[in-house]
Design a protein around this motif. Structure first.
Motif, PDB file in Angstrom:
ATOM      1  N   LYS A 109      32.981  40.413  67.525  1.00  0.00           N
ATOM      2  CA  LYS A 109      33.193  41.851  67.641  1.00  0.00           C
ATOM      3  C   LYS A 109      33.830  42.408  66.367  1.00  0.00           C
ATOM      4  O   LYS A 109      33.500  43.512  65.917  1.00  0.00           O
ATOM      5  N   LEU A 119      25.896  35.592  70.420  1.00  0.00           N
ATOM      6  CA  LEU A 119      27.177  35.246  71.040  1.00  0.00           C
ATOM      7  C   LEU A 119      27.016  34.047  71.976  1.00  0.00           C
ATOM      8  O   LEU A 119      27.845  33.133  71.973  1.00  0.00           O
ATOM      9  N   LYS A 120      25.936  34.033  72.729  1.00  0.00           N
ATOM     10  CA  LYS A 120      25.699  32.924  73.661  1.00  0.00           C
ATOM     11  C   LYS A 120      25.543  31.607  72.886  1.00  0.00           C
ATOM     12  O   LYS A 120      26.042  30.558  73.299  1.00  0.00           O
ATOM     13  N   ILE A 140      34.208  35.806  71.189  1.00  0.00           N
ATOM     14  CA  ILE A 140      33.973  37.197  71.609  1.00  0.00           C
ATOM     15  C   ILE A 140      34.661  38.165  70.657  1.00  0.00           C
ATOM     16  O   ILE A 140      34.041  39.082  70.110  1.00  0.00           O
ATOM     17  N   LEU A 178      20.794  37.126  81.671  1.00  0.00           N
ATOM     18  CA  LEU A 178      21.072  37.341  80.255  1.00  0.00           C
ATOM     19  C   LEU A 178      20.302  36.345  79.385  1.00  0.00           C
ATOM     20  O   LEU A 178      19.805  35.329  79.877  1.00  0.00           O
ATOM     21  N   GLU A 209      22.543  40.516  69.691  1.00  0.00           N
ATOM     22  CA  GLU A 209      23.975  40.220  69.679  1.00  0.00           C
ATOM     23  C   GLU A 209      24.354  39.322  70.848  1.00  0.00           C
ATOM     24  O   GLU A 209      25.155  38.388  70.693  1.00  0.00           O
ATOM     25  N   ARG A 210      23.779  39.585  72.005  1.00  0.00           N
ATOM     26  CA  ARG A 210      24.082  38.752  73.180  1.00  0.00           C
ATOM     27  C   ARG A 210      23.575  37.323  72.990  1.00  0.00           C
ATOM     28  O   ARG A 210      24.235  36.362  73.376  1.00  0.00           O
ATOM     29  N   THR A 211      22.390  37.188  72.389  1.00  0.00           N
ATOM     30  CA  THR A 211      21.838  35.855  72.144  1.00  0.00           C
ATOM     31  C   THR A 211      22.690  35.111  71.133  1.00  0.00           C
ATOM     32  O   THR A 211      22.985  33.916  71.299  1.00  0.00           O
ATOM     33  N   GLU A 266      15.339  36.635  76.489  1.00  0.00           N
ATOM     34  CA  GLU A 266      15.987  37.944  76.455  1.00  0.00           C
ATOM     35  C   GLU A 266      16.399  38.327  77.864  1.00  0.00           C
ATOM     36  O   GLU A 266      16.232  37.544  78.798  1.00  0.00           O
ATOM     37  N   GLU A 267      16.940  39.539  78.063  1.00  0.00           N
ATOM     38  CA  GLU A 267      17.349  39.953  79.389  1.00  0.00           C
ATOM     39  C   GLU A 267      16.143  40.055  80.322  1.00  0.00           C
ATOM     40  O   GLU A 267      15.076  40.500  79.918  1.00  0.00           O
ATOM     41  N   LYS A 293      21.356  44.997  70.842  1.00  0.00           N
ATOM     42  CA  LYS A 293      22.238  44.476  71.884  1.00  0.00           C
ATOM     43  C   LYS A 293      21.753  43.105  72.368  1.00  0.00           C
ATOM     44  O   LYS A 293      22.562  42.187  72.579  1.00  0.00           O
ATOM     45  N   THR A 294      20.436  42.945  72.508  1.00  0.00           N
ATOM     46  CA  THR A 294      19.894  41.657  72.939  1.00  0.00           C
ATOM     47  C   THR A 294      20.149  40.585  71.891  1.00  0.00           C
ATOM     48  O   THR A 294      20.527  39.454  72.221  1.00  0.00           O
TER      49      THR A 294
END
Length: 403
Positions: free
Chosen positions: A370, A387-388, A366, A247, A383-385, A228-229, A380-381
């Motif tokens: 979205k 997407l990565k 991206i 990130l 979603e970022r994971t 995580e962040e 948010k975490t």
């Protein structure tokens, strides 16, 4: 062993075989062979009839829902198009849950003991609350079984060859034509057609809890990945000023250790003409790895410089030194990708067949993700994971085999 012994053994076997043949020729002194054959045939036919009648009885919807555990599922089914529709065609429980062939039917009946066992013995699903708690697990088993059977319970009624796309709605036609070309399974898009979908987040969030519980940097590790962040510090003080952020699913190289902190080297790409605060995994691709500023940014060293031929933008490959805490770090990226893959399947496959990660480019994911953000509920975490994961398995980052 002498010749007399061999002769006695031979005569013993010969006598046994004669008696056996006599028994087969006349198995009963009271009844003829024909009578016994007829009796056997009657017993066999009676057995088949009884079995078929038993299977018919135990395959009725009324029997299926006689267990109170099934009442909630039954009420959901009664609200579905499989129960009531304009054509008056009803799909009963067994039409979806039991194959039509004899072997498949018997195999499914034998497998049903688990439901009975958990209802009456373990009490695992003997109340609506317990059933709801295990709904995702139970649904996944049904989906897996359908896949193992090549979805033959679906294709008994539905086939692409029998579809007239001109009679479908515009939206249905738009979805069904490409689905037919790829011979997609019905439940890839219609998992919630007869029953309510379970809380799909339950599985991957439990996976993350398990991952977090064991995610502490092991002594002597040289390479670590964040789950995580994580805050970046310029000094070995977790209470000090935050000078950047690492990130999720980002790699760091461990170069030292001071107390409860690790000194790490973070390597990535930044635009030459920009402010240089956003670090990416690849040149020219918006796969974000970290943000850096202040004293952490001041440690930056340039490894190489290149121009992206696709955009003619100049990039620098750089590295910075920073300090991070030892928590939420693992030695391999694999468990993070496994978690993210489960999240993708749960969040994006619940309503439709999600494309393979290699379907889009890293930058293309991206906008694609979205566009779907209104249909899933991720932090948010998360979603970022996610997407990565998709970007690192995109069509221009080597696909799944490269990561």
């Amino acid at each position: 062993m002498g010749p007399n012994t061999n002769y006695k053994n031979f005569m013993g076997v010969s006598t046994f075989m004669k008696k056996l043949l006599q028994k087969l020729n006349k198995p009963s002194a009271k009844y003829s062979i024909l009578a016994l054959v007829l009796i056997g045939a009657v017993i066999t036919v009676a057995g088949v009839v009884v079995m078929n009648k038993s299977l018919d009885y135990f395959s009725q919807t009324e029997f299926c829902v006689s267990c109170h555990t099934m009442q909630q599922n039954y009420e959901e089914y009664k609200q579905s198009i499989h129960y009531s529709n304009a054509k008056g065609i009803r799909a009963e429980c067994v039409d979806c849950h039991q194959p039509k062939d004899f072997v498949g039917k018997i195999w499914r009946k034998m497998g049903a003991y688990k439901d009975v066992y958990h209802h009456f013995v373990t009490g695992k699903i003997d109340t609506p609350e317990k059933f709801e708690e295990h709904r995702l697990e139970l649904a996944q088993k049904v989906w897996d079984r359908m896949a193992d059977e090549n979805y033959k319970t679906c294709t008994t009624c539905h086939s692409y060859e029998a579809m007239d796309h001109d009679k479908q709605s515009v939206q249905a036609m738009k979805e069904m034509i490409p689905a037919a070309k790829e011979n997609m399974a019905c439940i890839e898009c219609h998992k919630g057609i007869a029953h309510e979908l379970p809380n799909m987040a339950g599985g991957f969030r439990k996976t993350f809890e398990t991952l977090t519980a064991s995610a502490t940097a092991p002594a002597g590790a040289k390479k670590l990945f964040s789950i995580e962040e994580k805050s970046l510090f310029a000094t070995a003080d977790a209470n000090g000023k935050v000078e950047g952020q690492l990130l999720p699913a980002s790699e760091v190289e461990v170069v030292g250790e001071e107390g409860d902190m690790l000194k790490v080297r973070v390597q990535g790409w930044i635009e030459t003409n920009g402010k240089g605060r956003v670090m990416t995994e690849y040149m020219g691709k918006r796969v974000f790895k970290a943000t850096v500023r202040g004293d952490v940014k001041a440690t930056e060293t340039v490894i190489s410089e290149e121009v992206d031929p696709a955009t003619n933008i100049a990039w620098k490959q750089v590295a910075v030194n920073a300090y991070i805490t030892k928590d939420h770090l693992v030695e391999s990226i694999d468990p993070i990708w496994d978690y993210a893959s489960e999240m993708y399947a749960s969040s994006c496959n619940s309503c439709h067949a999600a494309p393979a990660p290699g379907h889009f480019t890293a930058n293309g994911w991206i906008s694609s993700l979205k566009a779907m953000s209104a249909y899933y509920r991720l932090s948010k975490t998360e979603e970022r994971t996610l997407l990565k994961y998709l970007q690192n398995h995109g069509s221009d980052t080597g696909g799944a085999g490269a990561h």
